[in-house]
Scaffold this motif. Structure first.
Motif, PDB file in Angstrom:
ATOM      1  N   THR A   1      44.020  -4.306  11.232  1.00  0.00           N
ATOM      2  CA  THR A   1      45.332  -4.842  10.877  1.00  0.00           C
ATOM      3  C   THR A   1      46.369  -4.402  11.898  1.00  0.00           C
ATOM      4  OG1 THR A   1      44.757  -4.770   8.531  1.00  0.00           O
ATOM      5  CG2 THR A   1      47.098  -4.932   9.074  1.00  0.00           C
ATOM      6  N   ALA A   2      47.036  -5.376  12.527  1.00  0.00           N
ATOM      7  CA  ALA A   2      48.124  -5.076  13.462  1.00  0.00           C
ATOM      8  C   ALA A   2      49.400  -4.935  12.644  1.00  0.00           C
ATOM      9  CB  ALA A   2      48.257  -6.187  14.489  1.00  0.00           C
ATOM     10  N   SER A   3      50.008  -3.745  12.702  1.00  0.00           N
ATOM     11  CA  SER A   3      51.192  -3.475  11.895  1.00  0.00           C
ATOM     12  C   SER A   3      52.018  -2.370  12.531  1.00  0.00           C
ATOM     13  CB  SER A   3      50.771  -3.047  10.488  1.00  0.00           C
ATOM     14  OG  SER A   3      51.887  -2.620   9.735  1.00  0.00           O
ATOM     15  N   SER A   4      53.325  -2.469  12.378  1.00  0.00           N
ATOM     16  CA  SER A   4      54.219  -1.406  12.843  1.00  0.00           C
ATOM     17  C   SER A   4      54.257  -0.249  11.847  1.00  0.00           C
ATOM     18  CB  SER A   4      55.634  -1.944  13.038  1.00  0.00           C
ATOM     19  OG  SER A   4      55.633  -2.959  14.003  1.00  0.00           O
ATOM     20  N   PHE A   5      53.733  -0.492  10.656  1.00  0.00           N
ATOM     21  CA  PHE A   5      53.773   0.508   9.596  1.00  0.00           C
ATOM     22  C   PHE A   5      52.371   1.022   9.284  1.00  0.00           C
ATOM     23  CE2 PHE A   5      57.200  -2.532   8.985  1.00  0.00           C
ATOM     24  CZ  PHE A   5      58.299  -1.681   9.061  1.00  0.00           C
ATOM     25  N   ALA A   6      52.283   2.290   8.981  1.00  0.00           N
ATOM     26  CA  ALA A   6      50.997   2.903   8.655  1.00  0.00           C
ATOM     27  C   ALA A   6      50.501   2.407   7.304  1.00  0.00           C
ATOM     28  CB  ALA A   6      51.135   4.419   8.634  1.00  0.00           C
ATOM     29  N   GLY A   7      49.185   2.219   7.204  1.00  0.00           N
ATOM     30  CA  GLY A   7      48.553   1.878   5.937  1.00  0.00           C
ATOM     31  C   GLY A   7      47.982   3.127   5.307  1.00  0.00           C
ATOM     32  N   ASP A   8      46.927   2.977   4.512  1.00  0.00           N
ATOM     33  CA  ASP A   8      46.297   4.125   3.860  1.00  0.00           C
ATOM     34  C   ASP A   8      45.392   4.902   4.798  1.00  0.00           C
ATOM     35  OD1 ASP A   8      47.538   3.556   1.463  1.00  0.00           O
ATOM     36  OD2 ASP A   8      45.884   2.285   0.768  1.00  0.00           O
ATOM     37  N   GLY A   9      44.854   4.230   5.835  1.00  0.00           N
ATOM     38  CA  GLY A   9      43.942   4.893   6.762  1.00  0.00           C
ATOM     39  C   GLY A   9      44.654   5.363   8.024  1.00  0.00           C
ATOM     40  N   LEU A  10      43.881   5.551   9.056  1.00  0.00           N
ATOM     41  CA  LEU A  10      44.404   5.971  10.351  1.00  0.00           C
ATOM     42  C   LEU A  10      45.368   4.916  10.891  1.00  0.00           C
ATOM     43  CD1 LEU A  10      44.291   7.801  12.924  1.00  0.00           C
ATOM     44  CD2 LEU A  10      42.355   6.385  13.652  1.00  0.00           C
ATOM     45  N   HIS A  11      46.477   5.361  11.461  1.00  0.00           N
ATOM     46  CA  HIS A  11      47.431   4.457  12.111  1.00  0.00           C
ATOM     47  C   HIS A  11      47.528   4.871  13.576  1.00  0.00           C
ATOM     48  CE1 HIS A  11      50.660   1.595  12.518  1.00  0.00           C
ATOM     49  NE2 HIS A  11      51.483   2.524  12.956  1.00  0.00           N
ATOM     50  N   VAL A  12      47.294   3.916  14.467  1.00  0.00           N
ATOM     51  CA  VAL A  12      47.314   4.181  15.913  1.00  0.00           C
ATOM     52  C   VAL A  12      48.479   3.418  16.526  1.00  0.00           C
ATOM     53  CG1 VAL A  12      46.025   4.004  18.071  1.00  0.00           C
ATOM     54  CG2 VAL A  12      44.815   4.484  15.937  1.00  0.00           C
ATOM     55  N   VAL A  13      49.338   4.143  17.236  1.00  0.00           N
ATOM     56  CA  VAL A  13      50.474   3.547  17.934  1.00  0.00           C
ATOM     57  C   VAL A  13      50.159   3.580  19.419  1.00  0.00           C
ATOM     58  CG1 VAL A  13      52.949   3.690  18.417  1.00  0.00           C
ATOM     59  CG2 VAL A  13      52.069   4.329  16.143  1.00  0.00           C
ATOM     60  N   VAL A  14      50.052   2.392  20.028  1.00  0.00           N
ATOM     61  CA  VAL A  14      49.723   2.293  21.453  1.00  0.00           C
ATOM     62  C   VAL A  14      50.994   1.903  22.202  1.00  0.00           C
ATOM     63  CG1 VAL A  14      48.170   1.290  23.161  1.00  0.00           C
ATOM     64  CG2 VAL A  14      47.421   1.499  20.777  1.00  0.00           C
TER      65      VAL A  14
END
Length: 194
Positions: free
Chosen positions: A159-172
């Motif tokens: 999922t491409a999102s600016s906001f973190a979900g329940d799992g790992l969130h990666v900001v590139v």
């Protein structure tokens, strides 16, 4: 560090794979005679109902091996020139990865990695090369701050999102020049994975 340990920060939520690794540690302790059958059953039940690493710590604190909790480094620099750079399997992921690549391929597989931070940052400076990020199921990725120069990006199964979900969130962030940035989940065919 023992291969059966699961280094994470205490408040981090556990995955099913994390619980299974701790359960295997308990099975080993029982097999060595360190735990009675009753103790083993009680601890195993506790592990499989726990939500965070802090809740599980009590079940392995008196067993040999390193503790479950440890702190991952804040930053790591990865560099390659005209070569392939890979990270896969069990590797410790810092909060920030700085990736510099010239005429090379970078593949970072996070599916079995030890990740202590719920959000990680990847700063790219890639020229004439490819960057491949393989994320665990349930992850989200933010690639809005990547400047593409004569290149392209693809996100598949994540999922491409600016906001973190329940799992790992990666900001590139950063620059991908004359190459591709691919973010995807692990591929499977019969018994092969890549």
């Amino acid at each position: 560090m023992s291969g059966d340990s699961v280094p994470r920060v205490p408040e981090t939520r556990m995955s099913d794979a994390d619980r299974e690794r701790v359960a295997e540690r308990l099975r080993t302790a029982h097999g060595e005679g360190r735990l009675t059958l009753e103790e083993f059953d009680q601890r195993l039940t506790g592990v499989f109902t726990a939500r965070t690493f802090a809740e599980v710590e009590q079940y392995v604190a008196d067993l040999p091996g390193s503790p479950l909790t440890s702190v991952a480094p804040e930053r790591a620099d990865l560099r390659t020139t005209a070569a392939t750079l890979k990270r896969r399997g069990r590797w410790v992921v810092p909060r920030q990865l700085v990736v510099t690549a010239k005429a090379g391929t970078v593949k970072l597989d996070f599916t079995e990695a030890v990740i202590s931070h719920p959000v990680i940052y990847i700063d790219l400076d890639v020229y004439a090369g490819s960057t491949i990020l393989v994320l665990p199921p349930g992850s989200t990725v933010d690639i809005d701050n990547v400047e593409l120069v004569a290149g392209s990006s693809r996100v598949r199964g994540v999922t491409a999102s600016s906001f973190a979900g329940d799992g790992l969130h990666v900001v590139v962030r950063g620059k991908q020049r004359a190459g591709t940035l691919v973010t995807r989940t692990r591929r499977r065919f019969l018994r092969w994975q890549w």
